[in-house]
Design an enzyme around this catalytic site. Structure first.
Site, PDB file in Angstrom:
ATOM      1  N   TYR A  30     -14.749   1.198  -7.525  1.00  0.00           N
ATOM      2  CA  TYR A  30     -15.989   1.971  -7.433  1.00  0.00           C
ATOM      3  C   TYR A  30     -16.788   1.867  -8.729  1.00  0.00           C
ATOM      4  O   TYR A  30     -17.927   2.315  -8.790  1.00  0.00           O
ATOM      5  CB  TYR A  30     -15.670   3.433  -7.086  1.00  0.00           C
ATOM      6  CG  TYR A  30     -14.912   3.515  -5.781  1.00  0.00           C
ATOM      7  CD1 TYR A  30     -15.589   3.509  -4.567  1.00  0.00           C
ATOM      8  CD2 TYR A  30     -13.512   3.526  -5.745  1.00  0.00           C
ATOM      9  CE1 TYR A  30     -14.909   3.527  -3.359  1.00  0.00           C
ATOM     10  CE2 TYR A  30     -12.813   3.543  -4.553  1.00  0.00           C
ATOM     11  CZ  TYR A  30     -13.507   3.539  -3.364  1.00  0.00           C
ATOM     12  OH  TYR A  30     -12.833   3.542  -2.178  1.00  0.00           O
TER      13      TYR A  30
ATOM     14  N   LYS B 100       1.252  10.096   5.669  1.00  0.00           N
ATOM     15  CA  LYS B 100       1.296   8.679   6.042  1.00  0.00           C
ATOM     16  C   LYS B 100       2.585   8.004   5.571  1.00  0.00           C
ATOM     17  O   LYS B 100       2.653   6.778   5.484  1.00  0.00           O
ATOM     18  CB  LYS B 100       0.044   7.972   5.495  1.00  0.00           C
ATOM     19  CG  LYS B 100      -1.271   8.529   6.073  1.00  0.00           C
ATOM     20  CD  LYS B 100      -2.467   7.627   5.760  1.00  0.00           C
ATOM     21  CE  LYS B 100      -3.729   8.125   6.464  1.00  0.00           C
ATOM     22  NZ  LYS B 100      -4.889   7.217   6.274  1.00  0.00           N
TER      23      LYS B 100
ATOM     24  N   GLU C 209       7.403  -6.942   1.886  1.00  0.00           N
ATOM     25  CA  GLU C 209       6.086  -6.839   2.539  1.00  0.00           C
ATOM     26  C   GLU C 209       5.256  -8.091   2.261  1.00  0.00           C
ATOM     27  O   GLU C 209       4.574  -8.608   3.141  1.00  0.00           O
ATOM     28  CB  GLU C 209       5.341  -5.588   2.041  1.00  0.00           C
ATOM     29  CG  GLU C 209       5.866  -4.260   2.596  1.00  0.00           C
ATOM     30  CD  GLU C 209       5.523  -4.066   4.071  1.00  0.00           C
ATOM     31  OE1 GLU C 209       4.823  -4.902   4.655  1.00  0.00           O
ATOM     32  OE2 GLU C 209       5.980  -3.046   4.637  1.00  0.00           O
TER      33      GLU C 209
ATOM     34  N   LYS D  66      -2.136  -1.641  -3.835  1.00  0.00           N
ATOM     35  CA  LYS D  66      -2.972  -0.439  -3.803  1.00  0.00           C
ATOM     36  C   LYS D  66      -2.110   0.806  -3.912  1.00  0.00           C
ATOM     37  O   LYS D  66      -1.144   0.902  -3.160  1.00  0.00           O
ATOM     38  CB  LYS D  66      -3.745  -0.444  -2.493  1.00  0.00           C
ATOM     39  CG  LYS D  66      -4.531   0.815  -2.240  1.00  0.00           C
ATOM     40  CD  LYS D  66      -5.183   0.744  -0.897  1.00  0.00           C
ATOM     41  CE  LYS D  66      -5.777   2.103  -0.609  1.00  0.00           C
ATOM     42  NZ  LYS D  66      -6.326   2.215   0.689  1.00  0.00           N
TER      43      LYS D  66
ATOM     44  N   LYS E  53       0.858  -1.178   0.000  1.00  0.00           N
ATOM     45  CA  LYS E  53       0.000   0.000   0.000  1.00  0.00           C
ATOM     46  C   LYS E  53       0.896   1.230   0.000  1.00  0.00           C
ATOM     47  O   LYS E  53       1.648   1.463   0.943  1.00  0.00           O
ATOM     48  CB  LYS E  53      -0.907  -0.011   1.229  1.00  0.00           C
ATOM     49  CG  LYS E  53      -1.763   1.251   1.333  1.00  0.00           C
ATOM     50  CD  LYS E  53      -2.768   1.159   2.459  1.00  0.00           C
ATOM     51  CE  LYS E  53      -3.619   2.398   2.517  1.00  0.00           C
ATOM     52  NZ  LYS E  53      -4.628   2.316   3.589  1.00  0.00           N
TER      53      LYS E  53
ATOM     54  N   SER F 297     -10.027   5.432  -5.103  1.00  0.00           N
ATOM     55  CA  SER F 297     -10.987   6.510  -5.366  1.00  0.00           C
ATOM     56  C   SER F 297     -10.473   7.544  -6.362  1.00  0.00           C
ATOM     57  O   SER F 297     -11.191   7.952  -7.267  1.00  0.00           O
ATOM     58  CB  SER F 297     -11.370   7.169  -4.038  1.00  0.00           C
ATOM     59  OG  SER F 297     -10.218   7.688  -3.377  1.00  0.00           O
TER      60      SER F 297
ATOM     61  N   ARG G 208     -10.919   9.836   1.440  1.00  0.00           N
ATOM     62  CA  ARG G 208     -10.807  10.573   2.708  1.00  0.00           C
ATOM     63  C   ARG G 208     -11.914  11.614   2.831  1.00  0.00           C
ATOM     64  O   ARG G 208     -12.374  11.893   3.934  1.00  0.00           O
ATOM     65  CB  ARG G 208      -9.416  11.209   2.824  1.00  0.00           C
ATOM     66  CG  ARG G 208      -8.321  10.140   2.967  1.00  0.00           C
ATOM     67  CD  ARG G 208      -6.915  10.731   2.956  1.00  0.00           C
ATOM     68  NE  ARG G 208      -5.899   9.677   2.922  1.00  0.00           N
ATOM     69  CZ  ARG G 208      -4.600   9.908   2.764  1.00  0.00           C
ATOM     70  NH1 ARG G 208      -4.158  11.153   2.623  1.00  0.00           N
ATOM     71  NH2 ARG G 208      -3.748   8.891   2.744  1.00  0.00           N
TER      72      ARG G 208
END
Ligand code: PBG
Length: 323
Positions: A312, A216, A232, A247, A194, A273, A204
């Site tokens: 979406y 982040k 990871e 992602k 990610k 998104s 968000r």
């Protein structure tokens, strides 16, 4: 000329016959935003066509999506600001509207698959995925909170837990905690690679979950790094992840491809998104053909190696497939 590749493209039937990549509604996971209350269906301004739903309004919507062949949903809670705190305690509170909705959804539609995020941000007054102390995101202190959140979701009937916080060791910690409480059948789809991306903005907005300070980058990955995704993935696999997610998807097709080549468990892609918002905006202006653009985008993720795609566009694309 002995070799003429165009011969394999000369008709619709031949093109279909030699088509390498297939995509169907069974590959789609539909992200849904849930809100407390009744009779709520609020459009998200930066993500047109997507809504914050109250449970009563969502039930018929899920039924309509099932008729289109969509059976897996990723549920996100839009939590009232007054309920957010430093420790995300609402995430496992008894009166939590989200957990209540999950229970009702599973009772109403036992055949659907429900997935859920495990991370503090929708519940945190800091808007971060982990505990914040003096501006630092604490790793090990966050894990017990994630454990409790995951267990509460498992008890409510969630089928797939999606740890999305990028804390080290969270998959193993959650797996052990779920097993300890006899939830051995609950799956983990880890947000494995990610990235700290510019493409999460509309999400968000939907949850009002942007970080109140800082960014982040101390936990989400650097977009410049590829080999680190292998590390990871190795860790998540060893810690017990059932599926590995990349992602965002579109800017990271190389990562999807690499994980598919190196791991023998399903690889999923989150078409986030901001990636969807770009297409909505361009289509609204008449600059892109929406149907063609979403079909090509989703196909590219499958071609790169994604077994399933969170998007979406799920409902619109499944509607297109029916035509
Ligand atoms: C929260 C979370 C985010 C997304 C999914 N889970 C946002 C973030 O990490 O800031 C983004 C999804 C999207 O943009 O569609 N941990």
């Amino acid at each position: 000329m002995n070799i003429r590749p165009r011969r394999n493209r000369k008709s619709v039937a031949i093109r279909h016959m030699v088509e390498e990549t297939k995509i169907g509604a069974e590959h789609l996971i539909y992200p849904i935003f849930l809100k407390d209350g009744k009779n709520v269906k609020e459009e998200i301004s930066s993500l047109p066509n997507n809504f914050r739903w109250s449970l009563d309004k969502l039930l018929p919507e899920i039924e309509a999506c099932m008729k289109l062949g969509i059976y897996t949903y990723d549920m996100f809670p839009a939590v009232d600001e007054a309920l957010k705190d430093k420790t995300a305690s609402y995430s496992y509170a008894d009166e939590n509207f989200y957990l209540h909705a999950i229970r009702t959804l599973k009772e109403t539609f036992p055949e659907i698959v429900l997935m859920s995020d495990v991370a503090m941000d929708p519940y945190s007054s800091d808007g971060h995925d982990g505990l914040v102390e003096n501006g630092k995101i604490l790793n090990d202190e966050t894990l017990p909170i994630l454990n409790k959140m995951a267990l509460a979701q498992a008890q409510a009937g969630i089928d797939i837990i999606g740890p999305s916080d990028m804390m080290d060791g969270r998959v193993g910690s959650i797996r052990e905690y779920l097993d300890l409480h006899d939830y051995t059948e609950v799956s983990i789809m880890s947000y494995t690679a990610k990235y700290a991306s510019a493409f999460y903005g509309p999400f968000r907005d939907a949850l009002n979950s942007a970080p109140k300070h800082g960014d982040k980058k101390t936990y989400q990955m650097n977009p410049a790094n590829k080999r680190e995704a292998l590390l990871e993935a190795e860790l998540d696999f060893m810690e017990g992840a059932d599926m590995l997610m990349v992602k965002p998807a579109l800017c990271y097709l190389d990562i999807i491809h690499m994980l598919k080549d190196n791991f023998n468990i399903p690889i999923t892609a989150y078409n986030v998104s901001g990636e969807c918002a770009m297409v909505y905006a361009a289509a609204e202006k008449g600059w892109l053909n929406y149907d063609l653009a979403i079909s090509e985008m989703l196909l590219s993720m499958r071609r790169a190696g994604a077994d399933a795609i969170l998007t979406y566009f799920a409902k619109d694309f499944a509607t297109l497939l029916k035509k």
